[in-house]
Design an enzyme around this catalytic site. Sequence first.
Site, PDB file in Angstrom:
ATOM      1  N   CYS A 126       0.814  -1.223   0.000  1.00  0.00           N
ATOM      2  CA  CYS A 126       0.000   0.000   0.000  1.00  0.00           C
ATOM      3  C   CYS A 126       0.849   1.276   0.000  1.00  0.00           C
ATOM      4  O   CYS A 126       0.523   2.259  -0.683  1.00  0.00           O
ATOM      5  CB  CYS A 126      -0.976   0.006   1.171  1.00  0.00           C
ATOM      6  SG  CYS A 126      -0.307  -0.617   2.709  1.00  0.00           S
ATOM      7  N   HIS A 251      -2.383   6.591   3.966  1.00  0.00           N
ATOM      8  CA  HIS A 251      -0.943   6.582   4.230  1.00  0.00           C
ATOM      9  C   HIS A 251      -0.333   7.858   3.653  1.00  0.00           C
ATOM     10  O   HIS A 251      -0.648   8.254   2.519  1.00  0.00           O
ATOM     11  CB  HIS A 251      -0.269   5.398   3.521  1.00  0.00           C
ATOM     12  CG  HIS A 251      -0.498   4.061   4.167  1.00  0.00           C
ATOM     13  ND1 HIS A 251      -1.208   3.890   5.326  1.00  0.00           N
ATOM     14  CD2 HIS A 251      -0.066   2.814   3.802  1.00  0.00           C
ATOM     15  CE1 HIS A 251      -1.220   2.592   5.646  1.00  0.00           C
ATOM     16  NE2 HIS A 251      -0.534   1.926   4.730  1.00  0.00           N
TER      17      HIS A 251
END
Length: 349
Positions: A126, A251
Amino acid sequence: MRVAVVGATGAVGRTILHLLQERSFPLDEVLPFASPRSEGKRLGFRGEEVVVLGIHDRWFEGIDLALTSAGSAVARRIVPPAAAGGTVCVDNSSAFRMDPDVPLVIPEINPGALENHQGIVANGNCTAITALMPLGPLHQRFGLRFLVTSSYQSVSGSGMKGVRELAEQVDKLHEEVETLTSPDREALPVGEVFGRTIAFNVVPHVEQFDPEGSGFTTEEIKMGNEFRKVLVIPDLVCAATAVRVPVVTGHGVSIYARFEHPVTPEEARAVLAESPGIRVIDDPVRNLYPTPLDSAGIDDVLVGRIRRPAGDDHALLLFAAGDNLRKGAALNAVQIAELLVARDLVGNR
Ligand code: A2P
């Protein structure tokens, strides 16, 4: 087209189910799989209920395409037999990413890598995807040579159990936040997922420390490996630091990149503004820049804080934020599946 979602009750699996509906994926039937604990549970799909199935030896029979997101250990056990049996598997774990026979694909960056798949396609890490979205087009134009990244990774990167652990700790500590200026360390809550207090803290430890003793974590090592594979720069020097932060989803990655050719922030902004899947938010005068919370629930990776360090006209600094469950995982997997279908690469290998 019969499509399986393995890990359908998890953070990524749920998002995959949601995106298959949202993007009207061309399927006739969806089959959700999870651990035996969840067998018989009901999930909503296109206004109906679908029943969660358990994995058994021949789970893949009659399934054309499987989007698997149940961790590496499960993937190693269940994906190879499925691929050998003719089910094309898009796997979200790290199990096959570095296998030379398995393409590691970000559709906006290296869609051509899909052509020679042999039944398994790997979805990237990710954080690596969030960084690669701007790095891909910048590399195309300026030639990437050297990279330092620091990532601020949300707890949903560790699945629903990570989200629950943060929520429990915030609950426990929020009445006593003032004591955290001089905490009783013995009394701080510590859970199984993060191993340290994650609420009101940051933890520079994502996954395990390298058993070879390099001092990097396996997450940090993965990042360099994935940058090199996706961008096809085998000798790219890359140093990553991965930090877990008390954010639920999204993120953030701070990137320092050096290029073969000189580059200005204006040129970089122009390249990124034309690149699919990216939204440039970069107006410091008006306090406009990306944050992870801004990226949660949307498809685009947000990029800003683009600037050049003094004295180096080949280098850039930037900050990217992306939804780790969407573009960092489920969306990228569904986009890979869409490409496989559009290019007729399912079911006729
Ligand atoms: P379950 O919910 O039954 O545990 P997350 O990353 O959010 O923790 O989710 C992991 C996903 O992988 C869940 O859907 C989980 O199902 C599933 N899973 C875990 N172990 C297995 C297994 N042995 N076989 C199939 N699915 C599994």
